[in-house]
Design an enzyme around this catalytic site. Structure first.
Site, PDB file in Angstrom:
ATOM      1  N   TYR A  89      -1.949  -0.480  11.202  1.00 58.87           N
ATOM      2  CA  TYR A  89      -2.303  -1.175   9.698  1.00 58.87           C
ATOM      3  C   TYR A  89      -1.037  -0.929   8.951  1.00 58.87           C
ATOM      4  CZ  TYR A  89      -3.352  -1.814   4.816  1.00 58.87           C
ATOM      5  OH  TYR A  89      -3.579  -1.681   3.630  1.00 58.87           O
TER       6      TYR A  89
ATOM      7  N   THR B 145       0.908  -1.276   0.062  1.00 59.09           N
ATOM      8  CA  THR B 145       0.110  -0.005   0.150  1.00 59.09           C
ATOM      9  C   THR B 145       0.827   1.186  -0.046  1.00 59.09           C
ATOM     10  OG1 THR B 145      -1.574   1.353   1.314  1.00 59.09           O
ATOM     11  CG2 THR B 145      -0.224  -0.511   2.624  1.00 59.09           C
ATOM     12  N   ASP B 146       0.212   2.432  -0.538  1.00 54.99           N
ATOM     13  CA  ASP B 146       1.160   3.546  -0.530  1.00 54.99           C
ATOM     14  C   ASP B 146       1.121   4.129   0.859  1.00 54.99           C
ATOM     15  OD1 ASP B 146      -1.579   4.376  -0.182  1.00 54.99           O
ATOM     16  OD2 ASP B 146      -1.719   5.953  -1.629  1.00 54.99           O
ATOM     17  N   GLU B 147       0.249   3.574   1.804  1.00 55.86           N
ATOM     18  CA  GLU B 147       0.451   4.173   3.314  1.00 55.86           C
ATOM     19  C   GLU B 147       1.801   3.828   3.991  1.00 55.86           C
ATOM     20  OE1 GLU B 147      -3.006   3.399   5.794  1.00 55.86           O
ATOM     21  OE2 GLU B 147      -4.518   3.554   4.063  1.00 55.86           O
TER      22      GLU B 147
ATOM     23  N   LYS C 162       1.962  -3.485   7.124  1.00 55.96           N
ATOM     24  CA  LYS C 162       2.326  -3.425   5.984  1.00 55.96           C
ATOM     25  C   LYS C 162       3.753  -3.426   5.504  1.00 55.96           C
ATOM     26  CE  LYS C 162      -0.359  -4.422   2.943  1.00 55.96           C
ATOM     27  NZ  LYS C 162      -0.785  -5.972   2.337  1.00 55.96           N
TER      28      LYS C 162
HETATM   29  P1  NAD Z   1     -10.297  -6.998   2.289  1.00 55.83           P
HETATM   30  O1  NAD Z   1     -10.179  -6.714   3.590  1.00 55.83           O
HETATM   31  O2  NAD Z   1     -11.531  -6.614   1.377  1.00 55.83           O
HETATM   32  O3  NAD Z   1      -9.858  -8.515   1.923  1.00 55.83           O
HETATM   33  C1  NAD Z   1      -8.890  -9.229   2.884  1.00 55.83           C
HETATM   34  C2  NAD Z   1      -9.028 -10.726   2.628  1.00 55.83           C
HETATM   35  O4  NAD Z   1      -8.139 -11.406   3.086  1.00 55.83           O
HETATM   36  C3  NAD Z   1     -10.528 -11.246   3.085  1.00 55.83           C
HETATM   37  O5  NAD Z   1     -11.195 -12.065   2.111  1.00 55.83           O
HETATM   38  C4  NAD Z   1     -10.163 -11.971   4.305  1.00 55.83           C
HETATM   39  O6  NAD Z   1     -10.859 -13.031   4.669  1.00 55.83           O
HETATM   40  C5  NAD Z   1      -8.804 -12.391   4.153  1.00 55.83           C
HETATM   41  N1  NAD Z   1      -7.840 -12.696   5.076  1.00 55.83           N
HETATM   42  C6  NAD Z   1      -7.545 -11.940   6.132  1.00 55.83           C
HETATM   43  N2  NAD Z   1      -6.949 -12.523   7.016  1.00 55.83           N
HETATM   44  C7  NAD Z   1      -6.313 -13.628   6.498  1.00 55.83           C
HETATM   45  C8  NAD Z   1      -5.537 -14.861   7.039  1.00 55.83           C
HETATM   46  N3  NAD Z   1      -5.157 -14.756   7.954  1.00 55.83           N
HETATM   47  N4  NAD Z   1      -5.460 -15.728   5.938  1.00 55.83           N
HETATM   48  C9  NAD Z   1      -6.085 -16.128   4.891  1.00 55.83           C
HETATM   49  N5  NAD Z   1      -7.079 -14.977   4.586  1.00 55.83           N
HETATM   50  C10 NAD Z   1      -7.163 -13.782   5.274  1.00 55.83           C
HETATM   51  O7  NAD Z   1      -8.876  -6.363   1.714  1.00 55.83           O
HETATM   52  P2  NAD Z   1      -8.726  -5.435   0.280  1.00 55.83           P
HETATM   53  O8  NAD Z   1      -9.284  -4.274   0.448  1.00 55.83           O
HETATM   54  O9  NAD Z   1      -9.282  -6.401  -0.877  1.00 55.83           O
HETATM   55  O10 NAD Z   1      -7.216  -5.491   0.097  1.00 55.83           O
HETATM   56  C11 NAD Z   1      -6.420  -6.596  -0.403  1.00 55.83           C
HETATM   57  C12 NAD Z   1      -4.799  -6.265  -0.096  1.00 55.83           C
HETATM   58  O11 NAD Z   1      -4.693  -5.033  -0.828  1.00 55.83           O
HETATM   59  C13 NAD Z   1      -4.470  -5.955   1.176  1.00 55.83           C
HETATM   60  O12 NAD Z   1      -3.100  -6.475   1.370  1.00 55.83           O
HETATM   61  C14 NAD Z   1      -4.201  -4.705   1.355  1.00 55.83           C
HETATM   62  O13 NAD Z   1      -3.386  -4.099   2.416  1.00 55.83           O
HETATM   63  C15 NAD Z   1      -3.938  -3.770   0.015  1.00 55.83           C
HETATM   64  N6  NAD Z   1      -4.341  -2.989  -0.475  1.00 55.83           N
HETATM   65  C16 NAD Z   1      -5.613  -2.220  -0.376  1.00 55.83           C
HETATM   66  C17 NAD Z   1      -6.034  -1.104  -0.746  1.00 55.83           C
HETATM   67  C18 NAD Z   1      -7.697  -0.557  -0.871  1.00 55.83           C
HETATM   68  O14 NAD Z   1      -7.889   0.549  -1.137  1.00 55.83           O
HETATM   69  N7  NAD Z   1      -8.565  -1.760  -0.496  1.00 55.83           N
HETATM   70  C19 NAD Z   1      -5.175  -0.335  -1.445  1.00 55.83           C
HETATM   71  C20 NAD Z   1      -3.798  -0.770  -1.581  1.00 55.83           C
HETATM   72  C21 NAD Z   1      -3.364  -1.909  -0.953  1.00 55.83           C
HETATM   73  O1  DAU Z   2      -4.041   3.949   0.420  1.00 55.89           O
HETATM   74  C1  DAU Z   2      -4.245   2.632   0.446  1.00 55.89           C
HETATM   75  C2  DAU Z   2      -5.267   2.352   1.560  1.00 55.89           C
HETATM   76  O2  DAU Z   2      -6.397   2.757   1.358  1.00 55.89           O
HETATM   77  C3  DAU Z   2      -5.273   0.838   1.765  1.00 55.89           C
HETATM   78  O3  DAU Z   2      -4.071   0.386   2.056  1.00 55.89           O
HETATM   79  C4  DAU Z   2      -6.118   0.709   2.924  1.00 55.89           C
HETATM   80  O4  DAU Z   2      -6.328  -0.911   3.130  1.00 55.89           O
HETATM   81  C5  DAU Z   2      -7.492   0.978   2.664  1.00 55.89           C
HETATM   82  O5  DAU Z   2      -8.595   0.619   3.603  1.00 55.89           O
HETATM   83  C6  DAU Z   2      -7.186   2.510   2.456  1.00 55.89           C
HETATM   84  O6  DAU Z   2      -7.107   3.307   3.526  1.00 55.89           O
HETATM   85  P1  DAU Z   2      -7.962   4.502   4.189  1.00 55.89           P
HETATM   86  O7  DAU Z   2      -7.652   4.637   5.563  1.00 55.89           O
HETATM   87  O8  DAU Z   2      -7.349   5.610   3.088  1.00 55.89           O
HETATM   88  O9  DAU Z   2      -9.486   4.217   3.584  1.00 55.89           O
HETATM   89  P2  DAU Z   2     -10.752   4.249   4.231  1.00 55.89           P
HETATM   90  O10 DAU Z   2     -11.794   4.118   3.456  1.00 55.89           O
HETATM   91  O11 DAU Z   2     -10.901   3.803   5.504  1.00 55.89           O
HETATM   92  O12 DAU Z   2     -10.757   6.007   4.463  1.00 55.89           O
HETATM   93  C7  DAU Z   2     -10.724   7.003   3.329  1.00 55.89           C
HETATM   94  C8  DAU Z   2     -10.792   8.291   4.046  1.00 55.89           C
HETATM   95  O13 DAU Z   2     -11.935   8.768   4.414  1.00 55.89           O
HETATM   96  C9  DAU Z   2      -9.829   8.423   5.344  1.00 55.89           C
HETATM   97  O14 DAU Z   2      -9.177   9.911   5.424  1.00 55.89           O
HETATM   98  C10 DAU Z   2     -10.546   8.455   6.195  1.00 55.89           C
HETATM   99  C11 DAU Z   2     -12.117   8.779   5.801  1.00 55.89           C
HETATM  100  N1  DAU Z   2     -13.209   8.147   6.375  1.00 55.89           N
HETATM  101  C12 DAU Z   2     -13.434   6.905   6.319  1.00 55.89           C
HETATM  102  C13 DAU Z   2     -14.301   6.286   6.822  1.00 55.89           C
HETATM  103  C14 DAU Z   2     -14.484   4.991   7.067  1.00 55.89           C
HETATM  104  C15 DAU Z   2     -14.202   8.969   6.731  1.00 55.89           C
HETATM  105  O15 DAU Z   2     -14.173  10.372   6.858  1.00 55.89           O
HETATM  106  N2  DAU Z   2     -15.296   8.513   7.403  1.00 55.89           N
HETATM  107  C16 DAU Z   2     -15.670   6.994   7.350  1.00 55.89           C
HETATM  108  O16 DAU Z   2     -16.474   6.591   7.976  1.00 55.89           O
END
Ligand code: NAD
Ligand code: DAU
Length: 336
Positions: free
Chosen positions: A153, A125-127, A157
């Site tokens: 988190y 992740t970019d985080e 990562k």
């Molecule tokens: P998500 O939370 O929707 O899905 C995570 C999945 O992993 C779920 O199906 C869960 O059951 C499974 N899981 C959790 N713990 C596990 C374990 N111990 N063993 C096996 N399976 C397990 O997540 P997402 O948003 O699809 O993100 C997927 C990946 O991409 C993550 O690694 C996250 O850090 C990364 N990522 C997400 C975003 C985003 O915006 N959502 C952006 C950048 C990177």
């Molecule tokens: O940048 C990549 C990341 O983006 C991934 O690595 C993470 O898995 C993914 O969850 C996401 O992280 P963020 O914290 O940016 O996403 P989230 O959707 O939780 O929040 C987006 C922005 O919105 C953040 O500034 C917090 C704000 N927010 C979020 C929620 C859930 C709100 O204002 N209200 C809310 O209820």
């Protein structure tokens, strides 16, 4: 060719499985997923009967089962999506994040070393770079930027990324890492900003905006992320990190107001709530490397992507109502 996709019952992993099965007929995909609250088998329903697809419910931290699966399936490529992915939950329960995100990654890489692999890809992740100030829109993180995490988190990562690079340097494991910005699209669990706002607005519930809603995120449609990972695992250089971003920065409040407009809901639903602890201000990555080396560019602009996403949530009410129900959460955590 056999690809292990961990975390494939979650948001991005499921979209990646759909993408790969459509793009590579004959390619075998084995999904390993623990089915936590964030993963649901109904998400994978469209491919469950596909002859090229197998689902195995397992925890990536379960070394014995992971090794057995490697011995049985002999995967060529592993793409690790499995993670605890929600920042707010990491603030409440950091230990679970370390277990899955760091130790789970290590178990997978140990299996890769033991059974041999063409490529291990870590979905990061970019985080991991931390945040940028709001008043410096000229600044972007490159792959060389230092790790400077804010939340449990992102720290978990970042720890995994360091371990991945250590396995490359120490054991010669052929790894790649992608560091992507915020994804949105179909099948995202309604705890993240966009699906939470869509599903709350549809139910005429308050839309909780943290702080003043001025934090900035760079939004990428999930299919564009899947295409980037496909390119990296096939053409990316082992030992390299690739930033992936949408070049589409928005303030949270503007995203929420856009969703209200698209759904015809009043902005009076917006409720400003207490800010997230340690809330990162702005994320923005420089994507020159993946653009120039691999020819990747985002293809879906935000207006089109948000329209498709809203349509999906309108058409799949049963899916999101079921996944947010407590029944679902109990069912998926029972016995693990
Ligand atoms: P998500 O939370 O929707 O899905 C995570 C999945 O992993 C779920 O199906 C869960 O059951 C499974 N899981 C959790 N713990 C596990 C374990 N111990 N063993 C096996 N399976 C397990 O997540 P997402 O948003 O699809 O993100 C997927 C990946 O991409 C993550 O690694 C996250 O850090 C990364 N990522 C997400 C975003 C985003 O915006 N959502 C952006 C950048 C990177
Ligand atoms: O940048 C990549 C990341 O983006 C991934 O690595 C993470 O898995 C993914 O969850 C996401 O992280 P963020 O914290 O940016 O996403 P989230 O959707 O939780 O929040 C987006 C922005 O919105 C953040 O500034 C917090 C704000 N927010 C979020 C929620 C859930 C709100 O204002 N209200 C809310 O209820």
């Amino acid at each position: 060719m056999t690809i292990f996709v961990t975390g494939g019952a979650g948001f991005i992993g499921a979209n990646f499985i759909f993408y790969m099965l459509a793009a590579y007929p004959g390619c075998r995909i084995v999904c390993l997923d623990k089915l936590t609250y964030a993963g649901d088998l109904s998400t994978l329903e469209p491919v469950m009967n596909d002859a090229d697809f197998r689902f195995v419910k397992t925890d990536i931290c379960d070394r014995e089962t992971v090794y057995e699966l490697f011995a049985e399936e002999k995967p060529d490529i592993v793409v690790n999506f499995a993670a605890e992915s929600h920042v707010d939950r990491s603030i409440d329960e950091p230990e679970l994040f370390l277990r899955t995100n760091l130790l789970g990654t290590q178990v997978l890489m140990d299996a890769c070393r033991r059974y041999g692999i063409r490529r291990y890809h870590q979905v990061s992740t970019d985080e991991v770079y931390g945040d940028l100030p709001l008043d410096r829109p000229d600044l972007f993180f490159t792959e060389e930027s230092p790790i400077r995490t804010s939340s449990p988190y992102s720290a978990s990562k970042a720890g995994a990324d360091l371990m991945v690079m250590a396995y490359h340097r120490t054991y010669g494991l052929p790894v790649t890492i992608s560091r992507c910005s915020n994804n949105y699209g179909p099948c995202q669990f309604p705890e993240k900003l966009i699906p939470l706002m869509i599903t709350n607005a549809l139910a005429d519930k308050p839309l909780p905006v943290y702080g003043e809603g001025l934090n900035v995120r760079d939004w990428l449609y999930v299919e564009d992320h899947c295409r980037a990972i496909d390119l990296i695992i096939h053409k990316g250089r082992a030992g390299e990190i690739y930033n992936v971003g949408g070049n589409n920065e928005r303030r949270n409040i503007d995203v929420v107001k856009l969703i209200c407009r698209e759904l015809g809901k009043p902005e009076s639903l917006i409720t400003y709530v207490e800010d997230r602890k340690g809330h990162d201000l702005r994320y923005a990555v420089d994507t020159t490397k993946i653009r120039t080396e691999l020819g990747w560019l985002p293809e879906t602009d935000f207006e089109e992507g948000i329209g498709k996403t809203i349509r999906w949530y309108l058409d799949n009410r049963c899916w999101w109502e079921a996944v947010i129900s407590s029944d679902h959460i109990n069912k998926n955590t029972a016995g693990l």
